[in-house]
Design a protein around this motif. Structure first.
Motif, PDB file in Angstrom:
ATOM      1  N   ILE A  83       0.841  -1.201   0.000  1.00 60.05           N
ATOM      2  CA  ILE A  83       0.000   0.000   0.000  1.00 60.05           C
ATOM      3  C   ILE A  83       0.879   1.254   0.000  1.00 60.05           C
ATOM      4  CG2 ILE A  83      -1.645   1.348   1.384  1.00 60.05           C
ATOM      5  CD1 ILE A  83      -2.851  -1.389   2.263  1.00 60.05           C
ATOM      6  N   ALA A  84       1.886   1.274   0.865  1.00 59.03           N
ATOM      7  CA  ALA A  84       2.786   2.431   0.941  1.00 59.03           C
ATOM      8  C   ALA A  84       3.561   2.607  -0.369  1.00 59.03           C
ATOM      9  CB  ALA A  84       3.746   2.272   2.114  1.00 59.03           C
ATOM     10  N   ALA A  85       4.074   1.499  -0.926  1.00 61.04           N
ATOM     11  CA  ALA A  85       4.832   1.579  -2.179  1.00 61.04           C
ATOM     12  C   ALA A  85       3.936   2.051  -3.320  1.00 61.04           C
ATOM     13  CB  ALA A  85       5.454   0.227  -2.507  1.00 61.04           C
ATOM     14  N   ALA A  86       2.708   1.566  -3.353  1.00 60.59           N
ATOM     15  CA  ALA A  86       1.775   1.995  -4.408  1.00 60.59           C
ATOM     16  C   ALA A  86       1.449   3.481  -4.263  1.00 60.59           C
ATOM     17  CB  ALA A  86       0.499   1.161  -4.353  1.00 60.59           C
ATOM     18  N   ALA A  87       1.283   3.948  -3.033  1.00 60.97           N
ATOM     19  CA  ALA A  87       0.997   5.372  -2.806  1.00 60.97           C
ATOM     20  C   ALA A  87       2.165   6.238  -3.288  1.00 60.97           C
ATOM     21  CB  ALA A  87       0.721   5.623  -1.328  1.00 60.97           C
ATOM     22  N   VAL A  88       3.384   5.800  -2.985  1.00 62.08           N
ATOM     23  CA  VAL A  88       4.564   6.549  -3.434  1.00 62.08           C
ATOM     24  C   VAL A  88       4.648   6.526  -4.958  1.00 62.08           C
ATOM     25  CG1 VAL A  88       7.093   6.505  -3.454  1.00 62.08           C
ATOM     26  CG2 VAL A  88       5.862   6.297  -1.301  1.00 62.08           C
ATOM     27  N   ALA A  89       4.441   5.373  -5.554  1.00 64.32           N
ATOM     28  CA  ALA A  89       4.490   5.260  -7.014  1.00 64.32           C
ATOM     29  C   ALA A  89       3.437   6.162  -7.657  1.00 64.32           C
ATOM     30  CB  ALA A  89       4.297   3.807  -7.444  1.00 64.32           C
ATOM     31  N   LEU A  90       2.229   6.176  -7.098  1.00 67.61           N
ATOM     32  CA  LEU A  90       1.175   7.048  -7.634  1.00 67.61           C
ATOM     33  C   LEU A  90       1.533   8.527  -7.484  1.00 67.61           C
ATOM     34  CD1 LEU A  90      -2.069   5.169  -6.527  1.00 67.61           C
ATOM     35  CD2 LEU A  90      -1.223   5.510  -8.864  1.00 67.61           C
ATOM     36  N   ALA A  91       2.163   8.883  -6.373  1.00 65.58           N
ATOM     37  CA  ALA A  91       2.581  10.270  -6.170  1.00 65.58           C
ATOM     38  C   ALA A  91       3.620  10.663  -7.222  1.00 65.58           C
ATOM     39  CB  ALA A  91       3.147  10.458  -4.766  1.00 65.58           C
ATOM     40  N   PHE A  92       4.600   9.782  -7.485  1.00 68.44           N
ATOM     41  CA  PHE A  92       5.600  10.066  -8.512  1.00 68.44           C
ATOM     42  C   PHE A  92       4.946  10.199  -9.885  1.00 68.44           C
ATOM     43  CE2 PHE A  92       8.922   8.244  -5.600  1.00 68.44           C
ATOM     44  CZ  PHE A  92       9.731   9.372  -5.567  1.00 68.44           C
ATOM     45  N   ILE A  93       4.049   9.292 -10.212  1.00 62.42           N
ATOM     46  CA  ILE A  93       3.372   9.328 -11.509  1.00 62.42           C
ATOM     47  C   ILE A  93       2.549  10.615 -11.644  1.00 62.42           C
ATOM     48  CG2 ILE A  93       1.571   8.241 -12.906  1.00 62.42           C
ATOM     49  CD1 ILE A  93       2.647   5.513 -11.774  1.00 62.42           C
ATOM     50  N   ALA A  94       1.843  10.962 -10.572  1.00 61.61           N
ATOM     51  CA  ALA A  94       1.014  12.169 -10.625  1.00 61.61           C
ATOM     52  C   ALA A  94       1.857  13.425 -10.790  1.00 61.61           C
ATOM     53  CB  ALA A  94       0.163  12.270  -9.356  1.00 61.61           C
ATOM     54  N   LEU A  95       2.890  13.568  -9.956  1.00 60.18           N
ATOM     55  CA  LEU A  95       3.693  14.796  -9.980  1.00 60.18           C
ATOM     56  C   LEU A  95       4.655  14.871 -11.153  1.00 60.18           C
ATOM     57  CD1 LEU A  95       4.411  15.130  -6.170  1.00 60.18           C
ATOM     58  CD2 LEU A  95       2.928  16.575  -7.566  1.00 60.18           C
ATOM     59  N   TRP A  96       5.202  13.730 -11.556  1.00 62.27           N
ATOM     60  CA  TRP A  96       6.235  13.739 -12.589  1.00 62.27           C
ATOM     61  C   TRP A  96       5.680  13.524 -13.992  1.00 62.27           C
ATOM     62  CZ3 TRP A  96      10.801  10.419 -10.301  1.00 62.27           C
ATOM     63  CH2 TRP A  96      11.354  11.101  -9.215  1.00 62.27           C
ATOM     64  N   ALA A  97       4.489  12.977 -14.123  1.00 63.82           N
ATOM     65  CA  ALA A  97       3.954  12.702 -15.457  1.00 63.82           C
ATOM     66  C   ALA A  97       2.591  13.353 -15.678  1.00 63.82           C
ATOM     67  CB  ALA A  97       3.864  11.195 -15.697  1.00 63.82           C
ATOM     68  N   ALA A  98       1.645  13.079 -14.796  1.00 59.41           N
ATOM     69  CA  ALA A  98       0.283  13.566 -15.021  1.00 59.41           C
ATOM     70  C   ALA A  98       0.217  15.086 -15.045  1.00 59.41           C
ATOM     71  CB  ALA A  98      -0.661  13.000 -13.961  1.00 59.41           C
ATOM     72  N   VAL A  99       0.865  15.747 -14.101  1.00 54.51           N
ATOM     73  CA  VAL A  99       0.810  17.212 -14.051  1.00 54.51           C
ATOM     74  C   VAL A  99       1.387  17.840 -15.326  1.00 54.51           C
ATOM     75  CG1 VAL A  99       1.685  19.274 -12.857  1.00 54.51           C
ATOM     76  CG2 VAL A  99       0.704  17.376 -11.540  1.00 54.51           C
ATOM     77  N   PRO A 100       2.621  17.483 -15.727  1.00 55.30           N
ATOM     78  CA  PRO A 100       3.139  18.131 -16.942  1.00 55.30           C
ATOM     79  C   PRO A 100       2.357  17.783 -18.203  1.00 55.30           C
ATOM     80  CG  PRO A 100       4.804  16.660 -15.983  1.00 55.30           C
ATOM     81  CD  PRO A 100       3.628  16.667 -15.075  1.00 55.30           C
ATOM     82  N   PHE A 101       1.890  16.541 -18.322  1.00 53.47           N
ATOM     83  CA  PHE A 101       1.121  16.181 -19.513  1.00 53.47           C
ATOM     84  C   PHE A 101      -0.223  16.902 -19.530  1.00 53.47           C
ATOM     85  CE2 PHE A 101       3.716  12.127 -19.817  1.00 53.47           C
ATOM     86  CZ  PHE A 101       4.449  12.588 -20.901  1.00 53.47           C
ATOM     87  N   THR A 102      -0.831  17.073 -18.378  1.00 61.00           N
ATOM     88  CA  THR A 102      -2.096  17.802 -18.296  1.00 61.00           C
ATOM     89  C   THR A 102      -1.895  19.258 -18.693  1.00 61.00           C
ATOM     90  OG1 THR A 102      -2.881  16.345 -16.539  1.00 61.00           O
ATOM     91  CG2 THR A 102      -3.990  18.469 -16.757  1.00 61.00           C
ATOM     92  N   LEU A 103      -0.851  19.883 -18.171  1.00 60.87           N
ATOM     93  CA  LEU A 103      -0.573  21.274 -18.510  1.00 60.87           C
ATOM     94  C   LEU A 103      -0.211  21.430 -19.976  1.00 60.87           C
ATOM     95  CD1 LEU A 103       1.392  22.437 -15.354  1.00 60.87           C
ATOM     96  CD2 LEU A 103      -0.945  23.016 -15.992  1.00 60.87           C
ATOM     97  N   ARG A 104       0.575  20.486 -20.505  1.00 56.12           N
ATOM     98  CA  ARG A 104       0.965  20.538 -21.920  1.00 56.12           C
ATOM     99  C   ARG A 104      -0.266  20.429 -22.815  1.00 56.12           C
ATOM    100  NH1 ARG A 104       3.848  15.530 -24.485  1.00 56.12           N
ATOM    101  NH2 ARG A 104       1.712  14.858 -24.251  1.00 56.12           N
ATOM    102  N   ASP A 105      -1.155  19.479 -22.492  1.00 60.44           N
ATOM    103  CA  ASP A 105      -2.345  19.282 -23.296  1.00 60.44           C
ATOM    104  C   ASP A 105      -3.300  20.468 -23.171  1.00 60.44           C
ATOM    105  OD1 ASP A 105      -1.333  16.886 -24.152  1.00 60.44           O
ATOM    106  OD2 ASP A 105      -2.502  15.671 -22.750  1.00 60.44           O
ATOM    107  N   ARG A 106      -3.355  21.085 -21.998  1.00 60.13           N
ATOM    108  CA  ARG A 106      -4.219  22.241 -21.786  1.00 60.13           C
ATOM    109  C   ARG A 106      -3.767  23.434 -22.608  1.00 60.13           C
ATOM    110  NH1 ARG A 106      -4.564  24.991 -16.031  1.00 60.13           N
ATOM    111  NH2 ARG A 106      -2.603  25.753 -16.817  1.00 60.13           N
ATOM    112  N   GLU A 107      -2.447  23.594 -22.744  1.00 57.36           N
ATOM    113  CA  GLU A 107      -1.887  24.696 -23.534  1.00 57.36           C
ATOM    114  C   GLU A 107      -2.192  24.544 -25.019  1.00 57.36           C
ATOM    115  OE1 GLU A 107      -0.470  27.523 -22.411  1.00 57.36           O
ATOM    116  OE2 GLU A 107      -1.015  26.798 -20.418  1.00 57.36           O
TER     117      GLU A 107
END
Length: 158
Positions: free
Chosen positions: A133-157
């Motif tokens: 559970i802890a490892a999955a939470a960390v992995a999701l945090a990395f995916i969200a901050l390192w991939a989802a955020v920039p891709f969302t902003l890039r696509d929004r632009e």
């Protein structure tokens, strides 16, 4: 006045290449610090008293994490070696592309190793279902901050 040389698909102007390489090397320096601290910590673990209390599975997991950290370090440092070995050889475009790939590989490696370390620590301290559970939470945090955020902003632009 001579017209500028035609640039191929993969070639960029020298100033842009210099700027891109400088930015990549700076990003790699930031990652390198984190990976080196983590790797250094991992190298000390077997010399602690409690290391021998780990299970065989935990020992193997530790060794896998250590190898992952060392390979990530190697990946992050590779562009520096490329730069030094290819200095003034006219390979700046290749160097920027290779450094970009190494940077992406280093980011992936750092995320995987970080989640795996969290898994091992939670497994040793709490055991049971807390570790995945802890490892999955960390992995999701990395995916969200390192991939989802920039891709969302890039696509929004766009």
């Amino acid at each position: 006045m001579t017209p500028p040389a035609t640039l191929g698909d993969h070639q960029r102007p020298p100033r842009q290449l210099d700027r891109n390489l400088g930015e990549l090397l700076q990003e790699l320096r930031v990652m390198q610090t984190g990976v080196q601290i983590l790797t250094g910590f991992l190298l000390t673990v077997p010399f602690t008293e409690r290391f021998h209390d780990l299970t065989a599975v935990q020992h193997r997991l530790y060794l896998g994490i250590l190898l992952g950290a060392v390979i990530t370090t190697c990946t992050i440092v590779a562009p520096v070696c490329y730069h030094r070995l290819l200095f003034r050889q006219g390979e700046r475009d290749w160097l920027v592309r290779a450094a970009h790939l190494c940077c992406l590989g280093g980011i992936l490696g750092l995320g995987v190793v970080s989640a795996a370390v969290v898994y091992l620590v939670f497994d040793v301290v709490l055991g049971g279902s807390a570790a995945p559970i802890a490892a999955a939470a960390v992995a999701l945090a990395f995916i969200a901050l390192w991939a989802a955020v920039p891709f969302t902003l890039r696509d929004r632009e766009r």
